[in-house]
Structure formats: structure tokens, C-alpha cells
Write a protein that holds these residues in place. Structure first.
Motif, mmCIF file in Angstrom:
data_model
loop_
_atom_site.group_PDB
_atom_site.id
_atom_site.type_symbol
_atom_site.label_atom_id
_atom_site.label_comp_id
_atom_site.label_asym_id
_atom_site.label_seq_id
_atom_site.Cartn_x
_atom_site.Cartn_y
_atom_site.Cartn_z
ATOM 1 N N THR A 122 9.269 -17.936 4.388
ATOM 2 C CA THR A 122 8.473 -18.265 3.614
ATOM 3 C C THR A 122 7.049 -17.217 2.993
ATOM 4 O O THR A 122 6.428 -17.266 2.098
ATOM 5 N N ILE A 123 6.616 -16.562 4.265
ATOM 6 C CA ILE A 123 5.400 -15.899 4.157
ATOM 7 C C ILE A 123 5.722 -14.283 4.321
ATOM 8 O O ILE A 123 4.740 -13.631 4.102
ATOM 9 N N HIS A 124 6.872 -13.930 4.634
ATOM 10 C CA HIS A 124 6.899 -12.310 4.536
ATOM 11 C C HIS A 124 7.597 -11.781 3.474
ATOM 12 O O HIS A 124 9.085 -12.050 3.144
ATOM 13 N N LEU A 125 6.944 -11.066 2.633
ATOM 14 C CA LEU A 125 7.527 -10.672 1.180
ATOM 15 C C LEU A 125 7.355 -9.288 1.087
ATOM 16 O O LEU A 125 6.785 -8.970 -0.037
ATOM 17 N N ALA A 126 7.826 -8.322 2.027
ATOM 18 C CA ALA A 126 7.342 -6.903 1.789
ATOM 19 C C ALA A 126 8.520 -6.423 0.843
ATOM 20 O O ALA A 126 7.836 -5.596 -0.199
ATOM 21 N N GLY A 127 9.559 -6.698 0.494
ATOM 22 C CA GLY A 127 10.476 -6.183 -0.603
ATOM 23 C C GLY A 127 9.761 -6.593 -1.847
ATOM 24 O O GLY A 127 10.022 -6.036 -2.801
ATOM 25 N N SER A 128 9.528 -7.832 -1.974
ATOM 26 C CA SER A 128 8.827 -8.511 -3.237
ATOM 27 C C SER A 128 7.430 -7.657 -3.652
ATOM 28 O O SER A 128 7.621 -7.079 -4.717
ATOM 29 N N SER A 142 4.686 5.406 -5.451
ATOM 30 C CA SER A 142 4.798 5.221 -6.864
ATOM 31 C C SER A 142 3.871 6.121 -7.596
ATOM 32 O O SER A 142 4.247 6.766 -8.574
ATOM 33 N N ILE A 143 2.581 6.126 -7.147
ATOM 34 C CA ILE A 143 1.794 7.022 -7.942
ATOM 35 C C ILE A 143 1.858 8.555 -7.949
ATOM 36 O O ILE A 143 1.558 9.270 -8.628
ATOM 37 N N MET A 144 2.438 8.789 -6.685
ATOM 38 C CA MET A 144 3.252 10.289 -6.658
ATOM 39 C C MET A 144 4.595 10.510 -7.633
ATOM 40 O O MET A 144 4.464 11.729 -8.188
ATOM 41 N N VAL A 145 5.309 9.675 -7.529
ATOM 42 C CA VAL A 145 6.708 9.758 -8.033
ATOM 43 C C VAL A 145 6.820 9.439 -9.588
ATOM 44 O O VAL A 145 7.283 10.224 -10.475
ATOM 45 N N ILE A 146 6.178 8.138 -9.908
ATOM 46 C CA ILE A 146 6.440 7.756 -11.262
ATOM 47 C C ILE A 146 5.806 8.505 -12.232
ATOM 48 O O ILE A 146 6.559 8.767 -13.160
ATOM 49 N N ILE A 189 0.880 -1.049 -0.102
ATOM 50 C CA ILE A 189 -0.111 -0.063 0.173
ATOM 51 C C ILE A 189 0.920 1.299 -0.076
ATOM 52 O O ILE A 189 0.520 1.958 -0.745
ATOM 53 N N ILE A 190 1.970 1.167 0.878
ATOM 54 C CA ILE A 190 2.799 2.483 0.922
ATOM 55 C C ILE A 190 3.680 2.433 -0.630
ATOM 56 O O ILE A 190 3.509 3.606 -0.982
ATOM 57 N N ALA A 191 3.942 1.524 -0.974
ATOM 58 C CA ALA A 191 4.564 1.585 -2.376
ATOM 59 C C ALA A 191 3.648 2.006 -3.404
ATOM 60 O O ALA A 191 3.887 2.772 -4.362
ATOM 61 N N LEU A 199 6.761 -5.479 -7.084
ATOM 62 C CA LEU A 199 5.806 -5.711 -8.016
ATOM 63 C C LEU A 199 4.845 -4.680 -7.912
ATOM 64 O O LEU A 199 4.193 -4.262 -9.080
ATOM 65 N N VAL A 200 4.525 -3.966 -6.900
ATOM 66 C CA VAL A 200 3.673 -2.858 -6.865
ATOM 67 C C VAL A 200 4.200 -1.745 -7.753
ATOM 68 O O VAL A 200 3.360 -1.216 -8.713
ATOM 69 N N ALA A 201 5.322 -1.248 -7.448
ATOM 70 C CA ALA A 201 5.926 -0.007 -8.179
ATOM 71 C C ALA A 201 6.074 -0.355 -9.581
ATOM 72 O O ALA A 201 6.016 0.266 -10.594
ATOM 73 N N CYS A 202 6.502 -1.634 -10.060
ATOM 74 C CA CYS A 202 6.856 -1.994 -11.549
ATOM 75 C C CYS A 202 5.385 -1.900 -12.294
ATOM 76 O O CYS A 202 5.241 -1.768 -13.133
ATOM 77 N N SER A 203 4.410 -2.362 -11.377
ATOM 78 C CA SER A 203 3.052 -2.703 -12.037
ATOM 79 C C SER A 203 2.563 -1.024 -12.408
ATOM 80 O O SER A 203 2.060 -1.019 -13.541
ATOM 81 N N VAL A 204 2.657 -0.162 -11.429
ATOM 82 C CA VAL A 204 2.284 1.381 -11.702
ATOM 83 C C VAL A 204 3.021 1.893 -12.794
ATOM 84 O O VAL A 204 2.627 2.301 -13.566
ATOM 85 N N ALA A 205 4.372 1.549 -12.892
ATOM 86 C CA ALA A 205 5.277 2.099 -13.896
ATOM 87 C C ALA A 205 4.896 1.530 -15.254
ATOM 88 O O ALA A 205 4.496 2.225 -16.332
ATOM 89 N N VAL A 206 4.409 0.139 -15.315
ATOM 90 C CA VAL A 206 4.093 -0.492 -16.764
ATOM 91 C C VAL A 206 2.832 -0.029 -17.185
ATOM 92 O O VAL A 206 2.483 0.357 -18.298
ATOM 93 N N LEU A 207 1.705 0.376 -16.148
ATOM 94 C CA LEU A 207 0.420 0.861 -16.534
ATOM 95 C C LEU A 207 0.548 2.403 -17.140
ATOM 96 O O LEU A 207 -0.090 2.511 -17.897
#
Length: 394
Positions: free
Chosen positions: A280-286, A92-96, A86-88, A290-298
Motif C-alpha cells: 500500500t505504501i511502498h511505491l519506489a517503482g511508480s 533522468s536530468i543527465m541522460v534524457i 531523487i535518484i531517478a 513518474l519522475v522520469a516521465c515528468s522530466v522527459a515531458v518538460l
């Protein structure tokens, strides 16, 4: 002869694709793009199987863990993962948009090459069907193992996961650079390649800065609970960070993460449980990546990212990526279905996502496992307090 790593091969693929698209005859580019088309169809076919093979064993394996401690650790890890996403998104929506021109790459212009033959490989089931199926079987196997100690189906699902990992390691990862080469050959033929590379570089810097910022945030919150200096705690985790940066696998980094957590005065009892589970379950960096890249690609494709679309995407990411950290690049592979089903990504957009994610996979993994140390600190503080209360009441 030393084997060339994935990142150098991806770079070679990108440059080779640009060379083919710019300088070689179109029929050569079409041959390369034919492979990209077929490989993209295969990715669409394998995605539901990846979802099932990752989620089912991951959920089922939680049956071995202690109830309250499991719930607390899993809850913290999931909260951290979705908070990071959510933070990302809002950063991203402000910076990208300030570094990328909206619509710089339109769908109309992204068709410089054509496949010589078109081959359809339908998926066995849809992405949401695969998710629901995975939840049912994962929870069901978890219950059976806990209540009746039957492990045959659990072993079968783990073997199924090994088969899918074998496909990823022996087919998808080796041929991924060629797939990316076809995508960039198409972009080069339509005059978009160099702009995309410039965008990638700027987004990459933003992602790494968000990783570092989120690590500081995690340890600052942990210090509120434990009183430990957050920067001293981060310093003790540096060996784990750089090990993950090189291995690109949270699972492979567990021994170093464990030792680093002990240096932060986490008890062995807590570290024994929390570190392997969090890997196994903590994936904050990933999720940040993924969120930042998705915003950029869109934005590149002249689409406006909406939080209403990204929220379910983020919430499901924290589940679909369960057990993916054992596989380099596993997080983006597990996310492919969500990218297409929730965010509406096309084959070309999916290819861009894979390329950008793989290029920084080590940094995302390093952020994941460094955050595991913060989770361990917080959980250990609760465990210590509970033990202290029990001793006082004894």
C-alpha cells in the motif's frame, strides 16, 4: 471472446489518433479532440476526489497496526520511495537531454486541432486543499478508531473510495484510449506524433533500467543488514515480479509476494504485517516512472526541470499514492493533481504522462512489490534482534 487488455487498447488509441490526425478531414479530428477536451476537464474535476478517496482510508487504516513496527516499516517504505524519486531525477536530468532535443515539441505548435465545443467542469476544491483535507480526515479517523473504536466514518470513506475506484475502472480507464487518441490526433495534425513516439521508446528503456538498478540497490542494502546474498534474494522474488508485471496491481500480487518473502527466510509474523502494508505504501517503482516521465515531458516542451520543483513533488508523491496500488494505473491518477499544481503541466502534457505511465505500469508495479521483499528483510532483522535481546534479558 477474450477482452483486449489496457496496453493494446492504448496502442490502438495512439495509432488510431495518428491516423485521424494525418489522413482524415480536420472536422473529424476536431470531433475526436472535443471528446479529449471534455474528458480532460473531467479528469481535472475528479483529481481532488481521487486524492481524498485514496489518502483518507490509507492513513486511517494504519490505526490497526502495531505502533513501533508500523513506524519502522512506514519510515523505511517512505524513505525508499523518495530516495528512488531523487535518484531517478538526477539520472533522468543527465541522460534524457542526450536522447531528447529540448523544445522538440513547443506549446505553440501543439494546437493542430480545436474542440467544437468547450465545456468547463470546475473541481470541487484545489489540489492542495484536497491534500490538507485528506490528511486531517485520515489522521482524525485514525485517532477515533484507535481511541473510541468508532468506525462509521471509516466505513463511509472506504465506500467513497470504492465509488471513485468504480469511476476509474468504469469510466476513466475504458475511455482513456480515446482520450489518448485525441491527443495524438492533435500531435499528428501538427506534425509531432512520430517524434513523440520515438522519445517514448527511449525513455521507456531508461525507466526499466532504473527499476532494475534500484531493485539491486535495495537488496544490496538489505544484505548489509541480514548477510543474505542479494542476488539469491532477488531470484526468490522473481515469481512476485512477473505476477505484478501481469496484474499491474501490488494488492493483487500480495499472496505471491508473501510466499516469495518467506523463501527469503522472513518470519511469518513479519511477512504477515510488512507485505500487505508495503503493498500500500511502498511505491519506489511508480515514483521512478513518474519522475522520469515528468522530466522527459518538460524537456520536450522546452522547459528546464528544476530539483527545487521536483523535491516537493517527490515528497508529496509518497503520500498521495497511498492505497493507489490497488488500482491499475492508480498511481498516475493520484499524481495528476501534483503534476499540474507543482510542475505546471498542461492538459496535453498530462495526457502524455498518462499514456507513457500506463504503457509501463506493470514494470513499475513489479519494481514496487519486489522492493517490498527488501523492506521485509530489513524489518525482520530488527524484529529478530529485538526478540533475541528480550530473551537474553528475561
Amino acid at each position: 471472446m477474450k477482452k483486449i487488455g489496457l496496453l493494446p487498447r492504448l496502442i490502438i488509441g495512439i495509432l488510431g489518433g495518428i491516423f485521424v490526425g494525418f489522413l482524415l478531414p480536420e472536422w473529424i479530428g476536431n470531433i475526436l479532440y472535443t471528446f479529449t477536451h471534455i474528458f480532460g476537464e473531467f479528469l481535472g474535476y475528479i483529481v481532488p476526489l481521487i486524492i481524498i478517496s485514496f489518502i483518507v482510508p490509507g492513513i486511517a487504516d494504519l490505526g490497526q497496526k502495531a505502533g513501533r513496527l508500523l513506524a519502522g516499516t512506514a519510515g523505511l517504505a517512505y524513505l525508499s520511495t523518495i530516495s528512488a524519486g531523487i535518484i531517478a531525477f538526477f539520472i533522468s536530468i543527465m541522460v534524457i537531454p542526450t536522447i531528447i532535443t529540448s523544445g522538440a515539441v513547443s506549446e505553440a505548435s501543439a494546437s493542430g486541432l480545436s474542440p467544437i465545443i468547450e465545456l468547463e467542469i470546475p473541481a470541487i476544491m484545489g489540489v492542495m486543499t484536497a491534500l490538507i483535507t485528506a490528511f486531517i480526515f485520515g489522521l482524525g479517523i485514525n485517532y477515533i478508531r484507535h481511541e473510541h473504536s468508532h468506525t462509521l466514518l471509516f466505513r463511509g470513506m472506504n465506500e467513497f473510495r470504492e465509488i471513485i475506484i468504480l469511476v476509474i475502472n468504469k469510466i476513466i480507464i475504458p475511455f482513456l484510449p480515446l482520450h489518448i487518441a485525441g491527443i495524438f490526433a492533435d500531435m499528428a495534425a501538427s506534425g509531432e506524433a512520430f517524434h513523440i513516439l520515438g522519445v517514448f521508446g527511449q525513455v521507456f528503456v531508461l525507466i526499466v533500467l532504473m527499476h532494475v538498478g534500484y531493485i539491486v540497490l535495495q537488496y544490496s542494502l538489505a544484505s548489509l543488514r541480514t548477510g543474505m546474498n542479494p542476488f539469491k534474494a532477488i531470484k526468490n522474488m522473481i515469481p512476485a515480479y512477473f505476477t505484478a508485471l501481469g496484474t499491474m496491481s501490488s494488492a493483487a500480487t500480495i499472496p505471491v509476494t508473501y510466499r516469495s518473502a518467506l523463501r527469503n527466510n522472513v518470519s511469518e509474523e513479519t511477512a504477515d504485517f510488512v507485505i500487505p502494508l508495503s503493498a500500500t505504501i511502498h511505491l519506489a517503482g511508480s515514483t521512478i516512472t513518474l519522475v522520469a516521465c515528468s522530466v522527459a515531458v518538460l524537456i520536450i516542451g522546452d522547459q528546464t526541470p528544476q530539483f527545487a520543483d521536483f523535491l516537493p513533488f517527490i515528497l508529496l508523491l509518497g503520500i498521495t499514492m497511498v492505497a493507489a496500488p490497488g488500482v491499475p494505473g492508480g498511481a498516475v491518477m493520484a499524481a495528476l493533481g501534483l503534476l499540474s499544481s507543482i510542475l505546471g503541466f498542461t492538459e496535453a502534457q498530462t495526457g502524455l504522462m498518462i499514456a507513457l505511465y500506463m504503457a509501463q505500469d506493470g514494470f513499475g508495479t513489479a519494481c514496487n512489490i519486489t522492493g517490498d521483499g527488501a523492506i521485509a528483510l530489513i524489518v525482520d532483522s530488527f524484529v529478530s534482534k529485538r526478540k533475541k535481546n528480550a530473551q537474553q534479558n528475561a
